[in-house]
Scaffold this motif. Structure first.
Motif, PDB file in Angstrom:
ATOM      1  N   GLY A 188       0.828  -1.198   0.000  1.00 17.11           N
ATOM      2  CA  GLY A 188       0.000   0.000   0.000  1.00 17.11           C
ATOM      3  C   GLY A 188       0.864   1.250   0.000  1.00 17.11           C
ATOM      4  N   HIS A 189       0.291   2.364  -0.440  1.00 18.01           N
ATOM      5  CA  HIS A 189       1.061   3.611  -0.610  1.00 18.01           C
ATOM      6  C   HIS A 189       1.672   4.143   0.687  1.00 18.01           C
ATOM      7  N   LEU A 190       1.079   3.829   1.825  1.00 15.96           N
ATOM      8  CA  LEU A 190       1.577   4.391   3.089  1.00 15.96           C
ATOM      9  C   LEU A 190       2.486   3.426   3.859  1.00 15.96           C
ATOM     10  N   ILE A 191       2.660   2.213   3.324  1.00 16.30           N
ATOM     11  CA  ILE A 191       3.553   1.256   3.997  1.00 16.30           C
ATOM     12  C   ILE A 191       4.980   1.820   3.988  1.00 16.30           C
ATOM     13  N   PHE A 192       5.637   1.686   5.124  1.00 17.05           N
ATOM     14  CA  PHE A 192       7.028   2.127   5.349  1.00 17.05           C
ATOM     15  C   PHE A 192       7.179   3.655   5.464  1.00 17.05           C
ATOM     16  N   LYS A 193       6.093   4.407   5.378  1.00 19.61           N
ATOM     17  CA  LYS A 193       6.200   5.861   5.532  1.00 19.61           C
ATOM     18  C   LYS A 193       6.358   6.186   7.021  1.00 19.61           C
ATOM     19  N   ASP A 194       7.545   6.630   7.391  1.00 22.55           N
ATOM     20  CA  ASP A 194       7.828   6.959   8.799  1.00 22.55           C
ATOM     21  C   ASP A 194       7.622   8.467   8.973  1.00 22.55           C
ATOM     22  N   LEU A 195       6.425   8.831   9.466  1.00 23.25           N
ATOM     23  CA  LEU A 195       6.040  10.240   9.598  1.00 23.25           C
ATOM     24  C   LEU A 195       5.970  10.646  11.057  1.00 23.25           C
ATOM     25  N   VAL A 196       6.200  11.901  11.305  1.00 20.24           N
ATOM     26  CA  VAL A 196       6.124  12.450  12.667  1.00 20.24           C
ATOM     27  C   VAL A 196       5.135  13.613  12.652  1.00 20.24           C
TER      28      VAL A 196
END
Length: 200
Positions: A188-196
């Motif tokens: 999915g597009h948000l997998i692995f997105k490390d956001l704060v």
């Protein structure tokens, strides 16, 4: 409210660390005898308790942190999951979409856990990242949540907040759930997105 984590691999341990950091008691279980991993659980913190699968499924809120292929075996631990909230932390990478009936992987999990309230979440980060303190430079690490029930998403959002994360709700399983799931050879597009997230 009682909590348990089914699965004590890298993701299960990362989740246990999150509970331990906040001093919240959590049971951890696998299909193995709890004595075989009790020392590893205790090493994370005094409130991380190794239990049998039969004991762990008595919790109100259950993190499903096993390999996707193993979820049907866990689902057999109870005749009905009525009254339970299951957080689906699995990733179905490598599982052909046709094996899932063309539906999101979390809906396949929801069918197996008959009667449970299901929330997809905590699965988009690598275990090493998930296991870190979510307080980052004055902000909070984001976890994404998807559920077909607003109240369930809100309840798990509150838990995520208590664990130090910044929950972001993505809507239902067939919309938001697709953004944080793996299926076949795609992520999915948000997998692995490390956001704060910074409040202010």
């Amino acid at each position: 409210m009682s909590y348990s984590i089914i699965g004590f691999g890298n993701i299960g341990r990362a989740l246990a660390k999150a509970f331990s950091r906040k001093g919240i008691e959590v049971s951890v279980a696998t299909t193995r005898d709890p004595e075989s991993f009790a020392a590893d659980a205790a090493a994370i913190g005094p409130k991380v308790i190794a239990r049998t699968l039969a004991e762990a499924v008595k919790a109100d809120i259950i993190f499903l942190a096993v390999r996707f292929e193993s979820h049907p075996d866990v689902a057999k631990a109870l005749p009905t999951w009525q009254g339970k909230t299951v957080i689906d932390v699995t990733n179905a990478y490598g599982v052909p979409p046709e094996q899932l009936g063309g539906q999101p992987s979390s809906q396949a999990v929801a069918q197996a856990f008959s009667g449970a309230r299901l929330v997809k979440g905590f699965n988009h980060l690598l275990a090493a990242t998930l296991g870190q303190d979510p307080a980052v430079q004055g902000g909070r690490r984001v976890v994404f949540l998807a559920s077909d029930d607003e109240d369930d998403a809100a309840e798990i959002g509150a838990l995520a907040h208590n664990l130090g994360f910044a929950p972001i709700k993505l809507g239902g399983l067939s919309e938001g759930g697709l953004l944080i799931q793996a299926r076949g050879k795609s992520w999915g597009h948000l997998i692995f997105k490390d956001l704060v997230k910074f409040d202010g």
